[in-house]
Design an enzyme around this catalytic site. Sequence first.
Site, short mmCIF file in Angstrom:
data_model
loop_
_atom_site.label_atom_id
_atom_site.label_comp_id
_atom_site.label_asym_id
_atom_site.label_seq_id
_atom_site.Cartn_x
_atom_site.Cartn_y
_atom_site.Cartn_z
N HIS A 69 0.83 -1.21 0.00
CA HIS A 69 0.00 0.00 0.00
C HIS A 69 0.86 1.26 0.00
O HIS A 69 1.94 1.30 0.59
CB HIS A 69 -1.00 -0.02 1.16
CG HIS A 69 -0.44 0.28 2.52
ND1 HIS A 69 -0.31 1.57 2.99
CD2 HIS A 69 -0.01 -0.53 3.53
CE1 HIS A 69 0.17 1.54 4.22
NE2 HIS A 69 0.37 0.28 4.58
N ASP A 179 5.84 3.33 6.46
CA ASP A 179 4.66 2.47 6.42
C ASP A 179 3.70 3.08 5.41
O ASP A 179 2.98 4.03 5.74
CB ASP A 179 4.04 2.39 7.81
CG ASP A 179 2.72 1.62 7.84
OD1 ASP A 179 2.37 0.97 6.85
OD2 ASP A 179 2.02 1.72 8.87
N GLU A 211 -5.24 1.66 2.40
CA GLU A 211 -5.04 0.55 3.34
C GLU A 211 -5.28 1.00 4.77
O GLU A 211 -5.84 0.25 5.59
CB GLU A 211 -3.62 -0.01 3.18
CG GLU A 211 -3.36 -1.31 3.94
CD GLU A 211 -2.81 -1.10 5.36
OE1 GLU A 211 -2.65 -2.10 6.08
OE2 GLU A 211 -2.55 0.07 5.73
N GLU A 212 -4.86 2.22 5.09
CA GLU A 212 -4.97 2.72 6.46
C GLU A 212 -6.43 2.97 6.87
O GLU A 212 -6.71 3.18 8.05
CB GLU A 212 -4.17 4.02 6.62
CG GLU A 212 -2.68 3.89 6.35
CD GLU A 212 -1.94 3.08 7.41
OE1 GLU A 212 -2.58 2.65 8.39
OE2 GLU A 212 -0.72 2.88 7.25
N ASP A 234 4.39 -5.46 3.57
CA ASP A 234 4.02 -4.39 4.50
C ASP A 234 5.13 -4.29 5.54
O ASP A 234 6.22 -4.83 5.34
CB ASP A 234 2.66 -4.66 5.14
CG ASP A 234 1.89 -3.39 5.45
OD1 ASP A 234 2.49 -2.46 6.05
OD2 ASP A 234 0.70 -3.30 5.12
N HIS A 318 3.73 4.58 12.62
CA HIS A 318 2.75 5.67 12.66
C HIS A 318 3.29 6.89 13.40
O HIS A 318 2.58 7.53 14.17
CB HIS A 318 1.42 5.19 13.25
CG HIS A 318 0.61 4.38 12.30
ND1 HIS A 318 -0.77 4.24 12.40
CD2 HIS A 318 0.96 3.66 11.20
CE1 HIS A 318 -1.20 3.47 11.43
NE2 HIS A 318 -0.17 3.11 10.69
#
Length: 354
Positions: A69, A179, A211-212, A234, A318
């Site tokens: 992603h 990410d 994706e998030e 990922d 994150h």
Amino acid sequence: MDKEKIIQILISLSQAAGVSGDEQEPAAVAAGCLEPYVTRLDRDSSGNLIGFKEGAGGQEAPSLLIAAHMDEIGAMVTQIDCGFIRFTAVGGLDPRILLGQAVEVHGRRRLKGVIGVRPPHLLTRKERKQELKIEDLFIDLGLDQEQACRQVQVGDYISLDQPLLVMADGECLAGKALDNRSGVASLIFCAAELAEVRHFCHIYFVATVQEELGVRGAVTAAYGLVPDLAAVVDVTHGLAPGISEEDGFELGGGPVIGIGPNFHPVLAERLKVLARERLLPYQIEPVPGPAFTDSRVIQISREGIPSALLSIPLRYMHSTVEMLNIDDLVLTGRLLGYFARSIDLSLVEGLKCI
């Protein structure tokens, strides 16, 4: 593709602003990097970037979907209050990492801002002990109300603004959106490796969107492409203080192979065997339930798609200082390439026997 080139690709991908739902910039960067290595390149109706690489097997050849992603966490404007911007999260935005951060507000033009809060001197003792919430924060653009309202409106996206830091003499990198731009970079590395060799299967290299927000792009990509099997790239948690060895993985220890009900055991075993044969270090992550990655929905698309997961260890997920070891990214792309080259009709037929 050498390590310096993949670092430059990752820098470009990281610096592209691509909050979930607005992935145009990382898609453009990824498209420019993928284009030399694929037969054709396209965007689907959801915004997924799809590069197709034709295999040598002709019409009978199976198809492999390799997905990573390209969206990132961010925020959205909810209110303009005396020139200050109130906002809400898009994806898993952690309030703890936001205080003092630089951001870009995607208004009529890109506006630099900083996230502020009341200084501790003006808080009561009780307030100092309370958990920080997004509602307590605001973005200061240095504008008054009239100026801000001319440039910004409710619903504008907000991206984190952090340059990618090259650390440890180029061995480690830290910054925003690793990410999962690191996964996209490993996908590009894999495509470059495969451009120089023959492979039997047809390959779809897919940089997915949203994706998030619930692996949305992977849903439509898998449904539309209907591959015979899939591999998802990922990130997973890197070891750091306060993270147990059960939850974290060593930076520099190689790609992490997922095992569990979300992943086809034959494909997981194939990845392990290939890594051992090629003397590539790897790690194992038991995932007893559904993985929180694109693999979760690809596995159950249509009649079911046998899937595997490779993860890159990443510290401080994150946040704006997500950190990885570049060797893990390169090794992930290399193992993906060996995996793609090993796929033939007998492997695909064997997947139906489990």
